[in-house]
Every structure is written in structure tokens, then in C-alpha cells.
Enzyme design. Structure first.
Site, PDB file in Angstrom:
ATOM      1  N   GLY A   1      -5.808   4.021   9.966  1.00  0.00           N
ATOM      2  CA  GLY A   1      -7.222   4.328   9.817  1.00  0.00           C
ATOM      3  C   GLY A   1      -7.722   4.939  11.120  1.00  0.00           C
ATOM      4  O   GLY A   1      -7.370   4.474  12.200  1.00  0.00           O
TER       5      GLY A   1
ATOM      6  N   ARG B   1       9.291  -1.467   2.263  1.00  0.00           N
ATOM      7  CA  ARG B   1      10.164  -0.619   3.092  1.00  0.00           C
ATOM      8  C   ARG B   1      11.225  -1.421   3.851  1.00  0.00           C
ATOM      9  O   ARG B   1      12.174  -0.850   4.368  1.00  0.00           O
ATOM     10  CB  ARG B   1       9.326   0.221   4.063  1.00  0.00           C
ATOM     11  CG  ARG B   1       8.765   1.463   3.396  1.00  0.00           C
ATOM     12  CD  ARG B   1       7.922   2.271   4.354  1.00  0.00           C
ATOM     13  NE  ARG B   1       6.626   1.644   4.573  1.00  0.00           N
ATOM     14  CZ  ARG B   1       5.797   1.970   5.575  1.00  0.00           C
ATOM     15  NH1 ARG B   1       6.158   2.883   6.459  1.00  0.00           N
ATOM     16  NH2 ARG B   1       4.635   1.378   5.691  1.00  0.00           N
TER      17      ARG B   1
END
Ligand code: UD1
Ligand code: CA
Length: 484
Positions: free
Chosen positions: A144, A17
Site C-alpha cells: 500500500g 506462496r
């Protein structure tokens, strides 16, 4: 607390990215690469050993890491099969470890050594198999999630892609920094499977394995979540860079530096400032720049790897690898190139460019000059518009000007050449031969005035008219003057 601490820095991922030729962790903020910031924080914990896991662009990353931390171990992750796979290759590089293994990502530039150390100590004091540094964030997307039971005990970590809609509502996230008991980690890594949404070996699954084994797992919730934020694209990089700068500038203000406009002041992580330094708006202090007390820098200066003496004044100046003496003044609009050394109380003034130039105490180059490959003795004054012609088109040569010399305006010193102590030059002199101490060098011929030149050679122009009018006025003034 003496401890056996192994720190694993994960730096194998590509960081697509960023859309860059350069690997993500090598992108810089605050004058250091992101992985450089992480390694600095890691080194502050005085670990027994550091292992960096490299994969994408491993040559560049390896060279960079080795330069920063020569004794850092390196582990190559051939297949990017997940964070669990990364730590596995790290432990192959170290061999079996006991003590604590701390895992951190290489892209968190705000990470602080104290945070890591306190986290490791807490992990050790609580005798846990696994500790997770967690954060509570507004937008947990991509992270997460921390799963806790009704008693609040940590049960596991579920990744975004594997989470149920209900689990996605959890705002407590895994920062990516974890601490493990080394022996337990070694055996748990072998039990990981890649049976999940990404088909990767998740390091985070070690938490669930510890619970299955009935071992202690805990979490420390960090208040300052920015410390564990990673930059995945250039917008995030800039945002973290600005936050890092705010922190650095604030720290210097607390340490006694006056910063008139923190928003337009940029200070790299390695810069060192003394008390009572003043920084005016639009100033960038970069690299290993050091500024001594009472110096005033700015407005609008960019100084990289410069050393500024006590009480010096530097205004609207671009400088690199330059040393400015105490009480000296520089600028406005000066360009100090590498190897510039200005003595105490000296001056480099407006529109002056210097390079490899040692300018003595109290010596001055006040206006419109180029000083390259030169030595200027103490107390010497260089006239306005002087060029040290150091380049003959093939080679560079040096010019030496002695102490307390006075050179006049619009001189050219054709190197190699020496001007002695106490020597002088006339305006417009081109110095091609050495000038002995105390001598006056003049290279322009005596001035000749050719009367009536404008009338003869520029007849009919405003120039000739102006000359004629002045002559007429002169004649009239002479007529009016009372006779002797
Ligand atoms: C990881 C965590 C997630 C956490 C998040 C924090 C896992 C499975 N997930 O997710 O719980 O909230 O970080 O940012 O650990 N890396 C390697 N080799 C690999 C894969 C990754 O070295 O094979 C490195 C990456 O370069 C990066 C770090 O590990 O520095 C984290 O990897 P990334 O892919 O960003 O993990 P996330 O999916 O963000
Ligand atoms: Ca990530």
C-alpha cells in the site's frame, strides 16, 4: 508511561506462496516461528491485551499461540474478507476498547519490541486517530502506498491494485503496522466498504475515514525497514532468517563473544551466551542453549537446548538436551543425546555416543563408546570401545559404575548391572553380574597360545610364510647370541 494498549496480530491468511502443508506464520527462523517472533516483540511492549486473528489452519495456529502466550485472546475470522474484517473480529473478541490499538502482521520475524513501543508512544503523544509505520523502499511493488498532500500530511493509503500509475511511483509504503485510537477504530470499522480491486475490507481505508472526520493522522518512517518485512515464500524466509542471524551474531559479538566466522555461525533467538565465549566456524547454537564464560565451541558443532559450563571445550559435536560441566571437554565427533550430563572437568571423547547418561566430575569416556542409561561416578575412566548394552530387545536397563573405577578396553556392560567404587575390569570383559567395590572383573578365559597353528592350518598363505620367516629369524638371533 502507563497505557491501555491492545495489540492485534493478524495471522489468518493462508500464505499459499510458501507451498507448504504448514501455515505461513508457523514457519521458523532463528529457532522460533514467525508469529513467535512477532508475539515476543508484542509482549515486550507489555500490552494490556493481545488478540491473535486466526483463520487458515486455525487449530494449529491457535494451539501454537496459546502455548507461547497463554493469555492471548483468539479471534476467528471465518471469511478472509480483508485486514479490516480481521481487525473487526479482533474487536468483537475484546469488546469495545479505549486507549491504543496496535495492529501488526504475524509474518515479520525481525520486528523488535522497542520499535513497537516507541511507535505506540509517539502515536499517543501526538494524540492521533491513526498512525502508520511507513518505510521507504526501492521496490514498493505489492505494498500500500502512502498518499501525502503538498504539506506532507498523510491523506490516505492506496493499495497496489487500486493505485494509479502515478501513485505506483510512490516509494513510501505501509509497513502493515498501524496504531489507532481504540474508540475511533471501533466506529470506523463499521464504515468500511469492500468496493475495491480485491473486494476486501481494507484496514488501510480507516486512514481516509479519519481524514474525512477531520482527525489527526500521522506516519512514522522507520529506518530499519527489514523489521517490518514479511516472508511470503521460502526464499524470502531464508533471506530474513539470514538477516536475523546476522543481527543476533552481531549483538553477541558486541556483548563480548568472539565469533571467528559470523557467516557460518548460526545462533537462535533464545540462546544465551556469556562474555568471553568463543565460537569457531561452522557452529549452530540452537533452541534454549546456554553457554557459560570462557567456553570454546566449535568448529563444526550443532548444539540444541544444551547447557555448556564455564571454560568447557566442545569440538565437532552434535548435542541435544545435554549438560556439560565447567572445564569439561567433548569431541571431536561426539554425539550427545538427551539426558547426557557430563560433570566438571569430565571428558567425552572421539566417536562416543551418550544418552541418559550422568557422567561424574572428572570422569572420562575418551574413545569409541556407547553410554546409554548409565551413571558413572566421579573420577572413573571408561576404557576405549566400551558398550553400555542397555537394551535387551524389549526394555531399557540402567548401568551404574561407581567412583574412581577403571574399566578396560572393549568391555560390554550388560544392563542392569552395577560396578562398584574403585572396581576394575580386564580387557574384553563382558560384565553380566555386579562387580563389588574394589574387585577386578574378568570374563575372558586365560589366554592359550597354540604353537605352529598358522603353519598347520594356513599352509601356503602369506600368514604362514610370515610366521615361518619370523621363526627362522628368531632361531638365527638365538644362535648369534653370546652364550652365558
Ligand atoms: C497489507 C496492507 C498494505 C501493506 C502490506 C504490508 C491492507 C489492505 N493492505 O497488504 O497496505 O503495505 O499489508 O505487508 O491492509 N490477513 C488476515 N485476514 C484477511 C487478510 C489478511 O488476517 O482477511 C492478514 C494476513 O495473514 C497478513 C496480514 O493480514 O498477516 C496482511 O495481509 P496481506 O494479504 O498480506 O495484505 P497485503 O495485500 O500484503
Ligand atoms: Ca503481505
Amino acid at each position: 508511561m502507563p497505557h491501555d494498549l491492545t495489540v492485534v496480530v493478524l495471522a489468518a491468511g493462508g500464505g499459499t506462496r510458501m507451498k507448504s502443508k504448514r501455515m505461513k506464520v508457523l514457519h521458523e527462523v532463528g529457532g522460533r516461528s514467525m508469529v513467535g517472533h512477532v508475539l515476543a516483540a508484542v509482549q515486550a511492549t507489555q500490552p494490556t491485551r493481545i488478540v491473535a486473528v486466526v483463520g487458515h489452519q486455525r487449530e494449529e495456529v491457535t494451539a501454537h499461540v496459546q502455548q507461547l502466550v497463554p493469555d492471548c485472546l483468539l479471534a476467528v475470522q471465518e471469511n478472509l474478507d480483508g485486514t479490516g474484517g480481521a481487525v473487526r473480529v479482533a474487536l468483537e473478541a475484546t469488546g469495545p476498547v479505549s486507549g491504543t490499538v496496535l495492529v501488526a502482521a504475524g509474518d515479520t520475524p525481525l520486528l523488535d519490541g522497542d520499535t513497537l513501543l516507541r511507535f505506540a508512544h509517539e502515536h499517543e503523544a501526538a494524540e492521533r486517530a491513526v498512525s502508520i509505520l511507513t518505510g521507504v523502499v526501492d521496490d514498493p511493488f505489492g505494498y500500500g502506498r502512502i498518499l501525502r498532500n503538498d504539506d506532507g500530511d498523510v491523506e490516505g493509503i492506496v493499495e497496489e491494485k487500486d493505485a494509479t500509475p502515478a501513485q505506483r511511483e510512490i516509494h513510501e509504503i505501509n509497513s502493515g503496522i498501524l496504531a489507532f485510537d481504540g474508540e475511533f477504530l471501533g466506529q470506523a470499522l463499521g464504515r468500511l466498504t469492500n468496493d475495491n480491486a480485491k473486494g476486501e475490507y481494507y484496514l488501510t481505508d480507516v486512514v481516509g475515514l479519519a481524514r474525512e472526520d477531520g482527525l489527526t493522522v500521522g506516519a512514522h518512517v522507520i529506518d530499519d525497514v527489514k523489521q517490518t518485512e514479511g516472508a511470503n515464500d521460502r526464499a524470502q524466509l531464508a533471506a530474513l532468517g539470514a538477516e536475523l542471524n546476522r543481527r543476533i551474531v552481531t549483538r553477541w559479538m558486541r556483548d563480548g563473544v568472539t565469533v571467528m566466522d559470523p557467516a557460518t555461525t548460526w545462533i537462535d533467538a533464545d540462546v544465551v551466551l556469556a562474555e568471553d565465549v568463543t565460537i569457531l566456524p561452522g557452529t549452530q547454537l540452537l533452541g534454549a542453549t546456554v553457554v557459560a564464560e570462557d567456553a570454546v565451541i566449535g568448529p563444526d558443532c550443532t548444539l540444541k537446548d544444551c547447557e555448556i559450563g564455564a571454560g568447557a571445550r566442545v569440538v565437532r559435536t552434535h548435542g541435544e538436551l545435554a549438560v556439560i560441566g565447567g572445564g569439561a571437554t567433548v569431541g571431536p565427533w561426539s554425539y550427545l543425546r538427551p539426558g547426557t550430563q557430563l560433570g566438571a572437568g569430565g571428558k567425552i571423547g572421539a566417536f562416543v555416543e551418550t544418552k541418559n547418561a550422568v557422567i561424574g566430575d572428572g570422569a572420562k569416556v575418551p574413545h569409541l563408546s556407547y553410554v546409554g542409561d548409565a551413571e558413572i561416578g566421579e573420577g572413573t575412566n571408561i576404557g576405549a570401545g566400551t558398550i553400555f548394552a542397555n537394551y535387551d530387545g524389549v526394555q531399557k536397563h540402567r548401568t551404574t559404575v561407581g567412583r574412581h573405577a577403571r574399566t578396560a578396553s572393549n568391555n560390554t556392560f550388560v544392563a542392569p548391572v552395577e560396578i562398584g567404587d574403585g572396581a576394575a575390569t580386564g580387557a574384553g570383559t563382558v560384565v553380566r553380574r555386579n562387580v563389588p567395590p574394589g574387585a577386578l572383573a574378568v570374563s575372558t578365559g586365560p589366554q592359550r597360545n597354540i604353537e605352529g597353528w598358522a603353519a598347520r592350518r594356513r599352509a601356503g598363505t602369506p600368514q604362514a610364510e610370515a610366521a615361518a620367516a619370523a621363526s627362522a629369524q628368531d632361531a638365527e638371533d638365538t644362535d648369534d647370541a653370546p652364550g652365558p
